[in-house]
Scaffold this active site. Structure first.
Site, PDB file in Angstrom:
ATOM      1  N   HIS A 119      31.917  56.672  30.106  1.00  0.00           N
ATOM      2  CA  HIS A 119      32.002  55.333  29.508  1.00  0.00           C
ATOM      3  C   HIS A 119      30.675  54.585  29.541  1.00  0.00           C
ATOM      4  CE1 HIS A 119      36.627  55.452  30.401  1.00  0.00           C
ATOM      5  NE2 HIS A 119      36.265  56.228  29.400  1.00  0.00           N
ATOM      6  N   CYS A 127      19.403  49.209  21.943  1.00  0.00           N
ATOM      7  CA  CYS A 127      19.093  48.245  20.897  1.00  0.00           C
ATOM      8  C   CYS A 127      20.041  48.431  19.716  1.00  0.00           C
ATOM      9  CB  CYS A 127      17.646  48.438  20.449  1.00  0.00           C
ATOM     10  SG  CYS A 127      17.202  47.362  19.074  1.00  0.00           S
ATOM     11  N   CYS A 130      17.273  49.295  16.529  1.00  0.00           N
ATOM     12  CA  CYS A 130      16.531  50.566  16.434  1.00  0.00           C
ATOM     13  C   CYS A 130      17.191  51.687  17.232  1.00  0.00           C
ATOM     14  CB  CYS A 130      15.072  50.373  16.854  1.00  0.00           C
ATOM     15  SG  CYS A 130      14.847  50.145  18.620  1.00  0.00           S
ATOM     16  N   CYS A 148      14.928  43.582  22.390  1.00  0.00           N
ATOM     17  CA  CYS A 148      14.113  44.806  22.284  1.00  0.00           C
ATOM     18  C   CYS A 148      12.721  44.457  21.750  1.00  0.00           C
ATOM     19  CB  CYS A 148      14.827  45.755  21.325  1.00  0.00           C
ATOM     20  SG  CYS A 148      13.985  47.304  21.005  1.00  0.00           S
ATOM     21  N   GLY A 187      40.755  59.064  42.326  1.00  0.00           N
ATOM     22  CA  GLY A 187      40.792  57.638  42.015  1.00  0.00           C
ATOM     23  C   GLY A 187      40.897  57.307  40.540  1.00  0.00           C
ATOM     24  N   ASN A 213      44.596  60.391  45.087  1.00  0.00           N
ATOM     25  CA  ASN A 213      44.884  59.090  44.486  1.00  0.00           C
ATOM     26  C   ASN A 213      45.735  58.282  45.451  1.00  0.00           C
ATOM     27  OD1 ASN A 213      43.736  58.576  41.901  1.00  0.00           O
ATOM     28  ND2 ASN A 213      45.040  60.163  41.001  1.00  0.00           N
TER      29      ASN A 213
END
Ligand SMILES: [Zn+2]
Length: 240
Positions: A119, A127, A130, A148, A187, A213
């Site tokens: 993720h 940016c 670009c 940027c 987890g 878990n």
């Protein structure tokens, strides 16, 4: 509990290629909020209202203030024993890969190098004009939103709600998932896709599944061993 730990150690002792999959539970043990439910509220906004492309386009300053606050929390957080044990596991297995859903960069801080941050990473910026990716580890950002060199606005290099995962990460994830002989799931609630499907793919390819878990998850039904406890307490035992 001890019997389950023993069984997990036995499985790990025969393992050549270990893949570890981690989720927010590992970060939570360092005191980082999971950003789900009321835990994720900031100035009465829910994460789902801020971590989207449209929220950023509408008000990049607001979204960045939230990330700036999160970065400060993460900076204060300490590595926990699960992070340290996972970093140690990378050194113990010749073939190793870590797949994490966490964006806090704590696994890297602990020393893991062979990893895919599915993720994204909250310390990395991209940016929107670009496309250049850079790291910014200033704990308090000097300008919000950061800009940027090309004068485009920088966004957190994080996969937001409604966005697809990065190809490069996915390729590594699926390759290691189909080649590993043990997958250690730590987890993670097992409900956020596509990460949730990863243990099922590994199982299909013949890998043994070890789950650590706090409570039962959809992964429990396919796990060879499920240990319901804090990762920080169990992982140091597995490492031995
Ligand atoms: Zn740029």
């Amino acid at each position: 509990m001890e019997l389950k730990v023993k069984k997990a150690v036995e499985i790990l002792s025969k393992c050549n290629f270990l893949v570890v999959l981690t989720g927010s539970g590992v970060s939570a043990e360092s005191g980082i909020p999971t950003f789900r439910g009321k835990d994720g509220l900031w100035k009465n906004f829910r994460a789902e209202e801020l971590a989207t492309k449209s929220a950023f386009e509408k008000d990049p300053k607001l979204v960045w203030e939230w990330y700036d606050w999160r970065r400060q929390l993460i900076n204060k957080a300490r590595l926990n024993r699960a992070h340290l044990a996972i970093a140690r596991l990378e050194k113990m297995f010749e073939q190793f890969f870590l797949i994490t859903q966490n964006v806090d960069g704590l696994h890297s801080r602990a020393g893991n190098k062979k990893l895919a941050e599915l993720h994204g990473n909250i310390w990395r910026l991209r940016c929107i004009t670009c496309g250049k990716v850079s790291f910014n580890v200033d704990v308090s950002l000097k300008e919000i939103p950061p800009i940027c060199k090309c004068s485009g606005i920088l966004r957190p290099d994080i996969v937001w709600f409604g966005e697809s995962l990065q190809e490069r990460n996915l390729a590594k994830t699926y390759a290691s998932t189909s080649e590993c002989d043990v997958m250690l799931v730590v987890g993670t609630s097992g409900i956020v896709y596509p990460a949730a499907s990863i243990p099922f793919i590994a199982k299909d390819r013949g890998a043994k599944i070890i789950e650590v878990n706090l409570e039962e998850t959809p992964i429990t039904q396919i796990a060879d061993v499920s240990i319901f406890s804090k990762a920080g307490e169990i992982l140091p035992k597995l490492k031995k």
